[in-house]
Design a protein around this motif. Structure first.
Motif, PDB file in Angstrom:
ATOM      1  N   ASP A  67       0.862  -1.183   0.000  1.00 28.19           N
ATOM      2  CA  ASP A  67       0.000   0.000   0.000  1.00 28.19           C
ATOM      3  C   ASP A  67       0.897   1.230   0.000  1.00 28.19           C
ATOM      4  OD1 ASP A  67      -1.678   2.158   0.621  1.00 28.19           O
ATOM      5  OD2 ASP A  67      -2.923   0.971   1.968  1.00 28.19           O
ATOM      6  N   ASN A  69       0.277   4.208   0.537  1.00 27.46           N
ATOM      7  CA  ASN A  69      -0.049   5.168   1.589  1.00 27.46           C
ATOM      8  C   ASN A  69       0.172   4.634   3.005  1.00 27.46           C
ATOM      9  OD1 ASN A  69      -0.916   7.138  -0.288  1.00 27.46           O
ATOM     10  ND2 ASN A  69      -2.815   5.989  -0.528  1.00 27.46           N
ATOM     11  N   ASN A  70       0.552   3.358   3.124  1.00 27.92           N
ATOM     12  CA  ASN A  70       0.695   2.747   4.447  1.00 27.92           C
ATOM     13  C   ASN A  70       1.884   1.794   4.418  1.00 27.92           C
ATOM     14  OD1 ASN A  70       0.483   1.427   6.883  1.00 27.92           O
ATOM     15  ND2 ASN A  70      -1.673   0.887   6.634  1.00 27.92           N
ATOM     16  N   LYS A  73       1.812  -1.937   5.631  1.00 25.67           N
ATOM     17  CA  LYS A  73       1.128  -2.976   4.851  1.00 25.67           C
ATOM     18  C   LYS A  73       2.122  -3.576   3.870  1.00 25.67           C
ATOM     19  CE  LYS A  73      -3.455  -3.068   5.516  1.00 25.67           C
ATOM     20  NZ  LYS A  73      -4.184  -4.249   5.886  1.00 25.67           N
ATOM     21  N   ASN A 101      -6.287  -8.373  -1.054  1.00 21.48           N
ATOM     22  CA  ASN A 101      -6.412  -8.091   0.381  1.00 21.48           C
ATOM     23  C   ASN A 101      -5.943  -9.231   1.272  1.00 21.48           C
ATOM     24  OD1 ASN A 101      -7.304  -5.512  -0.020  1.00 21.48           O
ATOM     25  ND2 ASN A 101      -9.469  -6.017   0.183  1.00 21.48           N
ATOM     26  N   LYS A 104      -2.197  -9.203   1.882  1.00 16.51           N
ATOM     27  CA  LYS A 104      -1.602  -8.009   2.504  1.00 16.51           C
ATOM     28  C   LYS A 104      -1.587  -8.202   4.017  1.00 16.51           C
ATOM     29  CE  LYS A 104      -3.068  -4.943  -1.185  1.00 16.51           C
ATOM     30  NZ  LYS A 104      -3.897  -3.803  -1.572  1.00 16.51           N
ATOM     31  N   THR A 106      -0.369  -6.515   7.827  1.00 18.20           N
ATOM     32  CA  THR A 106       0.023  -5.324   8.573  1.00 18.20           C
ATOM     33  C   THR A 106       1.126  -5.717   9.548  1.00 18.20           C
ATOM     34  OG1 THR A 106      -2.192  -4.410   8.395  1.00 18.20           O
ATOM     35  CG2 THR A 106      -0.770  -3.496  10.118  1.00 18.20           C
TER      36      THR A 106
END
Length: 151
Positions: A67, A69-70, A73, A101, A104, A106
């Motif tokens: 990701d 933006n993150n 992730k 998804n 992915k 975190t």
């Protein structure tokens, strides 16, 4: 001013520094994922994953940004060019051909180890029998170390 009373600004700074180091050092380079048991996440060509005492080709993974933006992730790409996937059926772990998804994860820092949280809000776990699955627990079996491959 931080209005979120549950967020420690020192913790956020620490996590951002570690993730920045991960971004510069570990992304897109081969690594091994070592469990609490001293075993390594292994991928098979048929999509299965388990744990191995070895650090060889089948235990090599490449951490890729999942990701833009993150930075916490990530995806884990195996030597078979497949991604570690969090299955919903029995909360198994396997591999998939694409980074969606379920592929992915975190990254969560826990002391000097890492936890990998699936899209299903479960932690990647290596059990003592060499099986890989997901758990709601966050104890030693759900904690990992990233070992860079010496090149």
């Amino acid at each position: 001013m931080n209005t979120d009373t549950n967020t420690d600004p020192h913790l956020l700074l620490t996590v951002n520094i570690i993730l920045t180091r991960l971004d510069k050092v570990i992304f897109n380079k081969p690594v091994y994922l070592r469990s609490h048991h001293g075993t390594y996440l292994r991928a098979y060509s048929n999509g299965k994953v388990d744990m191995s005492p070895n650090m060889a080709e089948w235990e090599e993974w490449v951490i890729v940004p999942a990701d833009a933006n993150n930075k916490s992730k990530v995806g884990f790409r195996s030597c078979w060019n497949k991604f570690l996937s969090a299955r919903v059926f029995l909360y198994e772990a396997a591999q998939a051909k694409v980074l969606n998804n379920w592929e992915k994860w975190t990254v969560k820092h826990v002391n000097d180890k890492l936890a990998f949280i699936s899209d299903h809000k479960r932690n990647l776990r290596a059990d003592q029998n060499g099986e890989v699955n997901q758990s709601k627990n966050l104890e030693s079996w759900e904690l990992w170390e990233i070992i860079p491959k010496c090149q």
